[in-house]
Motif scaffolding. Sequence first.
Motif, PDB file in Angstrom:
ATOM      1  N   ALA A  36       0.845  -1.195   0.000  1.00 47.87           N
ATOM      2  CA  ALA A  36       0.000   0.000   0.000  1.00 47.87           C
ATOM      3  C   ALA A  36       0.881   1.246   0.000  1.00 47.87           C
ATOM      4  CB  ALA A  36      -0.920   0.003   1.211  1.00 47.87           C
ATOM      5  N   ARG A  37       0.464   2.243  -0.769  1.00 48.20           N
ATOM      6  CA  ARG A  37       1.204   3.495  -0.844  1.00 48.20           C
ATOM      7  C   ARG A  37       0.358   4.603  -0.260  1.00 48.20           C
ATOM      8  NH1 ARG A  37       3.174   4.167  -6.875  1.00 48.20           N
ATOM      9  NH2 ARG A  37       3.308   6.258  -6.063  1.00 48.20           N
ATOM     10  N   LEU A  38       1.008   5.587   0.309  1.00 49.19           N
ATOM     11  CA  LEU A  38       0.290   6.729   0.855  1.00 49.19           C
ATOM     12  C   LEU A  38      -0.198   7.653  -0.250  1.00 49.19           C
ATOM     13  CD1 LEU A  38       2.529   7.561   3.931  1.00 49.19           C
ATOM     14  CD2 LEU A  38       0.340   6.387   3.901  1.00 49.19           C
ATOM     15  N   SER A  39       0.497   7.672  -1.373  1.00 52.03           N
ATOM     16  CA  SER A  39       0.124   8.508  -2.505  1.00 52.03           C
ATOM     17  C   SER A  39       0.044   7.647  -3.751  1.00 52.03           C
ATOM     18  CB  SER A  39       1.164   9.614  -2.699  1.00 52.03           C
ATOM     19  OG  SER A  39       0.876  10.351  -3.852  1.00 52.03           O
ATOM     20  N   VAL A  46       5.410  14.669  -9.437  1.00 47.79           N
ATOM     21  CA  VAL A  46       4.830  15.863  -8.819  1.00 47.79           C
ATOM     22  C   VAL A  46       5.935  16.876  -8.519  1.00 47.79           C
ATOM     23  CG1 VAL A  46       3.570  16.746  -6.811  1.00 47.79           C
ATOM     24  CG2 VAL A  46       2.876  14.591  -7.875  1.00 47.79           C
ATOM     25  N   LYS A  47       7.059  16.388  -8.019  1.00 47.33           N
ATOM     26  CA  LYS A  47       8.190  17.280  -7.718  1.00 47.33           C
ATOM     27  C   LYS A  47       8.707  17.944  -8.990  1.00 47.33           C
ATOM     28  CE  LYS A  47      12.421  17.521  -5.071  1.00 47.33           C
ATOM     29  NZ  LYS A  47      13.294  16.847  -4.126  1.00 47.33           N
ATOM     30  N   ARG A  69      -1.360  14.576  -2.797  1.00 51.29           N
ATOM     31  CA  ARG A  69      -2.615  14.119  -2.196  1.00 51.29           C
ATOM     32  C   ARG A  69      -3.777  15.037  -2.592  1.00 51.29           C
ATOM     33  NH1 ARG A  69      -5.841  10.599  -1.467  1.00 51.29           N
ATOM     34  NH2 ARG A  69      -6.926  10.412   0.495  1.00 51.29           N
ATOM     35  N   ALA A  70      -3.531  16.341  -2.623  1.00 49.38           N
ATOM     36  CA  ALA A  70      -4.563  17.293  -3.033  1.00 49.38           C
ATOM     37  C   ALA A  70      -4.963  17.056  -4.491  1.00 49.38           C
ATOM     38  CB  ALA A  70      -4.070  18.721  -2.836  1.00 49.38           C
TER      39      ALA A  70
END
Length: 117
Positions: A36-39, A46-47, A69-70
């Motif tokens: 599982a990934r948080l994002s 994204v960076k 996340r947004a």
Amino acid sequence: MAAAAAAGSGTPREEEGPAGEAAALQPQAPTSVPGARLSRLPLARVKALVKADPDVTLAGQEAIFILARAAELFVETIAKDAYCCAQQGKRKTLQRRDLDNAIEAVDEFAFLEGTLD
């Protein structure tokens, strides 16, 4: 007394929650799903997008995560609203007109009007 012993042993302390259960001080990633990934968006991408803005000189890893996340939540929200528009047309496949209809119907998407032209 156990908390004092744990503090000296180098292990993380736990504090009692309002219901009496112990809660760890450090938030942890969900472990129920392997891998599982948080994002769901790649943070490196994204960076790179953030660094493409000439006004941005530095961006911390936490800021990159919050932006990712947004973006996920935004895409999820507009996709759900567009899918509702598709369902009203008795379709399951999203089309551009569904996005247009969602943008027109939801006030929060007013800033997007005319961007798909």
